[in-house]
Design an enzyme around this catalytic site. Structure first.
Site, PDB file in Angstrom:
ATOM      1  N   GLN A 182     -10.168  12.577  -4.754  1.00 54.34           N
ATOM      2  CA  GLN A 182     -10.555  11.658  -4.030  1.00 54.34           C
ATOM      3  C   GLN A 182     -11.670  12.090  -2.896  1.00 54.34           C
ATOM      4  O   GLN A 182     -12.149  11.106  -2.303  1.00 54.34           O
ATOM      5  CB  GLN A 182      -9.317  11.084  -3.110  1.00 54.34           C
ATOM      6  N   CYS A 329       8.091  -2.586  -7.612  1.00 56.95           N
ATOM      7  CA  CYS A 329       7.977  -3.604  -8.323  1.00 56.95           C
ATOM      8  C   CYS A 329       6.686  -3.192  -9.199  1.00 56.95           C
ATOM      9  O   CYS A 329       6.758  -3.661 -10.277  1.00 56.95           O
ATOM     10  CB  CYS A 329       8.284  -4.882  -7.896  1.00 56.95           C
TER      11      CYS A 329
END
Ligand SMILES: Cc1ncc(COP(=O)(O)O)c(C=O)c1O
Ligand code: FES
Ligand SMILES: [Zn+2]
Lengths: 404, 147
Positions: A182, A329
């Site tokens: 990154q 989720c």
């Protein structure tokens, strides 16, 4: 009105035109195998050498031979960690030190080595995501072979004190590896000045192609190969070379780390600062995550109380916005991201995370649109949330967090 | 990992039916918990002859949780309590043209929320809710792998 705003540059970036143009001849007419003896292979071989030199220059490596091309960031991490621990340079030492917030390419590699009998310490981080240097000093020993700590985190953007970590590692005769996937192209990296022994990078995070990366490995460090075969890449990562990818990586890293890095960093940071300010001001019960000072210029990460992140991403998608979340989720597991858990966010709040990552191709208008839509979407999801009442969350944990 | 939802899931997620609360509800049920990442609350207005005249929901959860809440409430609106009790999570998922496997737990939650609301209605009517109760929002004893 439909607008498209790509704000997920930490996931991947759009390949630049200059990179595409540099690669194009190696996908078409210059298809020669760089290992072949006839002159037709020369162009490929020269292009490869040039790319290696470009990567070495960008990192200030002492010699291009210290650059090993791999099939991306994950492969570079695997080669660095497994290759080092099972290689001669580990000198029989069996202890690894890493952190709780590493990318899975590092974490799962360490876990696999643990199963084989190596010992691993996972350093804690504070609430801003900074590794605990005191803990590092207390657990490091003369059995520690490798310290592997990421340069900057992919979810919250926190930059680690790389120099200090390298010094501590070296004081105990350990080697220091950093996953800089990154970081490269988004902050200054100088492997010699920073005391980095090994460094992983991936081209697609700085406008190069996907599926190509590199490991910088300081001269004198002997690794065990990752892929056996024809002996390419010093025998560490065999296979007929992805010449076009290497050329793309070389061009991308030259563009990204060149003279205009400072200018690009300050432009992207100004956009991110505006975005963070706008969202924090417009959306109540929002927490900024990560280190507000030492962070990647393009990373804006938040948690919104009383909503769940997957719904947020889908609704933003309907508005033409690409972003990401660490909610459970979204990952298919029931736990929110290990990074958000490690910085001490309670489960019920970590579910509502949003990461927006900007790049040089984003504009002020993009930021205005992001602020407007995030505000709208968060409000619409809270409207149907059973844990949101009278304009505030009714979670006990949420109120506890606020009292601090 | 990424997964794809059906058009129907997208439709019910982006434009959910029956969102809200019912002030004079005579059956209210809530299941799940914020720690798991899914909470569903269902409000029922049941007529004297046992017909669900109105139903509303509030959901904290993913796209599938919101879509199943919306679909489940649509499927029981206007039905009798007995008919509503026959609604299964499978039927809700099928009505949405299927759910990704990792999202099936969200449709279980919709069935449980509805049952819990009907159980509350039974209690208010002086009837024993025991036989119809599934999830009691009792996390220690539920399907949720987290516990
Ligand atoms: C910190 C970090 N390490 C490693 C990787 C893996 O890189 P790649 O996808 O190129 O294998 C990523 C990218 O997702 C990353 O963000
Ligand atoms: S999901 Fe935890 S109680 Fe049913
Ligand atoms: Zn869910």
């Amino acid at each position: 009105m439909s607008r498209f705003v790509y704000a997920d540059n930490a996931a991947t970036t759009p390949m630049s035109k200059t990179v595409y143009n540099a690669m194009q001849p190696f996908l078409t007419e210059n298809y020669g195998n760089p290992s072949s003896l006839y002159r037709f292979g020369n162009k490929s071989r020269q292009a490869m050498q040039n790319a290696r030199k470009q990567v070495a220059t960008a990192l200030n490596a002492a010699d291009p031979s210290e650059i090993i091309f791999t099939g991306g960031g994950s492969q570079a991490d695997n080669l660095a960690i497994t290759g080092f621990m099972k290689g001669l340079s580990a000198k029989g030492r069996t202890h690894i030190i890493t952190s709780r917030i590493e990318h899975h390419a590092v974490l799962y590699t360490c876990q696999a080595l643990e199963k084989e009998g190596f010992t691993v310490t996972y350093l804690n981080v504070d609430n801003l995501g900074r590794v605990d240097l005191e803990q590092l000093k207390s657990v490091i020993s003369d059995n520690t072979a490798l310290v592997t700590i990421m340069a900057a985190n992919n979810e919250i953007g926190t930059i680690q004190p790389i120099r200090e970590i390298a010094e501590i590692a070296h004081a105990h005769g350990a080697v220091f590896h950093t996953d800089a996937v990154q970081a490269v192209g988004h902050m200054h990296i100088d492997v010699q000045e920073m005391g980095i022994d090994m460094l992983s990078l991936s081209a697609h995070k700085f406008r190069g192609p996907k599926g190509i990366g590199a490991l910088y490995c300081r001269k004198g460090i002997a690794l065990k190969p990752l892929v056996y075969g024809g002996g390419q890449e010093k025998g560490l990562c065999s296979g007929t070379e992805n010449v076009a990818g290497m050329v793309g990586l070389g061009q991308a890293i030259t563009d990204a780390c060149g003279a205009n890095l400072d200018e690009k960093m300050s432009y992207v940071k100004s956009l991110t600062d505006k975005l963070v300010k706008g969202i924090m001001e417009n959306v109540p019960y929002t927490h900024f995550t990560g280190d507000p000072e030492n962070r990647l210029p393009g990373t804006a990460s938040f948690v919104f109380e009383a909503i769940e992140g997957e719904g947020l991403i889908l609704r933003l998608d309907f508005a033409g916005i690409c972003g990401s979340t660490g909610s459970a989720c979204s990952t298919g597991s029931l736990d929110p991201s290990h990074v958000l858990m490690s910085i001490g966010l309670p489960h019920e709040i970590a579910h509502g995370s949003l990461r927006l990552t900007l790049g040089e191709q984003n504009t002020e208008e993009d930021v205005d649109y992001l602020i407007e839509k995030v505000t709208e979407v968060v409000a619409s999801l809270r409207e149907m949330s059973p844990v949101w009442e009278d304009g505030k969350p009714n979670l006990t944990a949420a109120s506890e967090l606020h009292s601090h | 990992m990424a997964m794809e939802y059906s058009e129907k899931v997208y439709d019910h997620f982006s434009n959910p039916r029956n969102v809200g609360e019912i002030a004079d509800a005579n059956g209210v049920g809530e299941v799940g918990n914020a720690k798991c990442g899914d909470i569903m609350k269902i409000y029922l207005k049941v007529s004297d002859d046992g017909v669900i005249e109105d139903v509303k929901f509030k959901t904290f959860g993913c796209g599938a949780a919101i879509a199943t809440s919306s679909m489940a409430t649509e499927m029981v609106k206007g039905k009798t309590i007995e008919e509503a009790l026959k609604l299964t999570n499978k039927a809700v998922a099928e009505a949405l043209d299927g759910l990704p496997p990792v999202k099936m737990h969200c449709s279980v939650l919709a069935e449980e929320a509805l049952r819990s609301a009907i159980a509350d209605y039974y209690r208010r009517m002086g009837k024993d809710p025991e036989p119809i109760l599934g999830c009691t929002a009792d996390c220690a004893n539920c399907h949720c792998e987290n516990h």
